[in-house]
Design a protein around this motif. Sequence first.
Motif, mmCIF file in Angstrom:
data_model
loop_
_atom_site.group_PDB
_atom_site.id
_atom_site.type_symbol
_atom_site.label_atom_id
_atom_site.label_comp_id
_atom_site.label_asym_id
_atom_site.label_seq_id
_atom_site.Cartn_x
_atom_site.Cartn_y
_atom_site.Cartn_z
ATOM 1 N N GLY A 58 -33.719 60.758 -48.234
ATOM 2 C CA GLY A 58 -34.254 61.977 -48.843
ATOM 3 C C GLY A 58 -34.115 63.190 -47.948
ATOM 4 O O GLY A 58 -33.732 64.264 -48.405
ATOM 5 N N ARG A 59 -34.430 63.041 -46.673
ATOM 6 C CA ARG A 59 -34.306 64.177 -45.744
ATOM 7 C C ARG A 59 -32.856 64.592 -45.561
ATOM 8 O O ARG A 59 -32.547 65.776 -45.511
ATOM 9 N N VAL A 60 -31.976 63.615 -45.446
ATOM 10 C CA VAL A 60 -30.551 63.941 -45.265
ATOM 11 C C VAL A 60 -30.050 64.731 -46.476
ATOM 12 O O VAL A 60 -29.410 65.770 -46.324
ATOM 13 N N TYR A 61 -30.352 64.261 -47.658
ATOM 14 C CA TYR A 61 -29.842 64.949 -48.843
ATOM 15 C C TYR A 61 -30.553 66.271 -49.102
ATOM 16 O O TYR A 61 -29.938 67.221 -49.595
ATOM 17 N N ALA A 62 -31.818 66.372 -48.766
ATOM 18 C CA ALA A 62 -32.517 67.648 -48.900
ATOM 19 C C ALA A 62 -31.909 68.677 -47.949
ATOM 20 O O ALA A 62 -31.637 69.819 -48.337
ATOM 21 N N SER A 100 -33.483 73.413 -41.113
ATOM 22 C CA SER A 100 -33.950 73.216 -39.740
ATOM 23 C C SER A 100 -35.343 72.607 -39.707
ATOM 24 O O SER A 100 -35.618 71.705 -38.909
ATOM 25 N N VAL A 101 -36.215 73.074 -40.583
ATOM 26 C CA VAL A 101 -37.573 72.527 -40.642
ATOM 27 C C VAL A 101 -37.532 71.065 -41.088
ATOM 28 O O VAL A 101 -38.182 70.201 -40.486
ATOM 29 N N ILE A 102 -36.757 70.777 -42.128
ATOM 30 C CA ILE A 102 -36.690 69.403 -42.652
ATOM 31 C C ILE A 102 -36.176 68.435 -41.588
ATOM 32 O O ILE A 102 -36.730 67.353 -41.399
ATOM 33 N N LEU A 103 -35.134 68.827 -40.878
ATOM 34 C CA LEU A 103 -34.498 67.886 -39.947
ATOM 35 C C LEU A 103 -35.144 67.823 -38.578
ATOM 36 O O LEU A 103 -35.212 66.754 -37.976
ATOM 37 N N TRP A 104 -35.585 68.950 -38.059
ATOM 38 C CA TRP A 104 -35.969 68.976 -36.659
ATOM 39 C C TRP A 104 -37.412 69.333 -36.380
ATOM 40 O O TRP A 104 -37.803 69.533 -35.230
ATOM 41 N N ALA A 105 -38.253 69.365 -37.417
ATOM 42 C CA ALA A 105 -39.668 69.620 -37.180
ATOM 43 C C ALA A 105 -40.253 68.435 -36.407
ATOM 44 O O ALA A 105 -39.892 67.287 -36.657
ATOM 45 N N PRO A 106 -41.150 68.716 -35.462
ATOM 46 C CA PRO A 106 -41.754 67.605 -34.719
ATOM 47 C C PRO A 106 -42.645 66.777 -35.651
ATOM 48 O O PRO A 106 -43.489 67.300 -36.358
ATOM 49 N N ARG A 107 -42.397 65.518 -35.650
ATOM 50 C CA ARG A 107 -43.198 64.593 -36.475
ATOM 51 C C ARG A 107 -43.821 63.546 -35.568
ATOM 52 O O ARG A 107 -43.217 63.116 -34.598
ATOM 53 N N HIS A 108 -44.997 63.127 -35.941
ATOM 54 C CA HIS A 108 -45.702 62.157 -35.099
ATOM 55 C C HIS A 108 -45.827 60.829 -35.785
ATOM 56 O O HIS A 108 -45.881 60.599 -36.885
#
Length: 108
Positions: A58-62, A100-108
Motif C-alpha cells: 500500500g505504501r509503495v503504490y501510494a 516523502s511523508v508516506i515513505l520516510w516519516a519516522p514510524r515507531h
Amino acid sequence: MVFAVLLFIVAGLAEIGGGYLIWLWLRESRPLWYGLAGSVILIAYGVIPTLQKFPSFGRVYAAYGGVFIVLAVLWGWLVDRKTPDFYDWIGAGICVIGVSVILWAPRH
C-alpha cells in the motif's frame, strides 16, 4: 534511497510510456505494434514496483501515485508539448511532499 527513487521513476516512465503507446494505437490509428509494445511495457511496469525494498504494498503504490503525477506533468510538457501552468506545478509539488511523508516519516 537513491535506488528507491530510481525505481519509482522507471516504473512511472513504464506506465506512462506503455499507456501512451496504447493511446497512439487506439486513438491515433498507429500500427498494431504500438499497442503490443505498450502492453509489454505495462507488464514490465507491474513488475518494477515489486523490486522496492519497502515492506508495504500500500505504501509503495501510494507513494508511486505521487511520483506518477509529477512524471505525467513532465511527460505532457516534454512529449505532448503542453506547458504546465502554475497550478500543475503546485499540485505536483504537493504530491512530492506527500510521497516523502508516506515513505520516510519516522514510524515507531
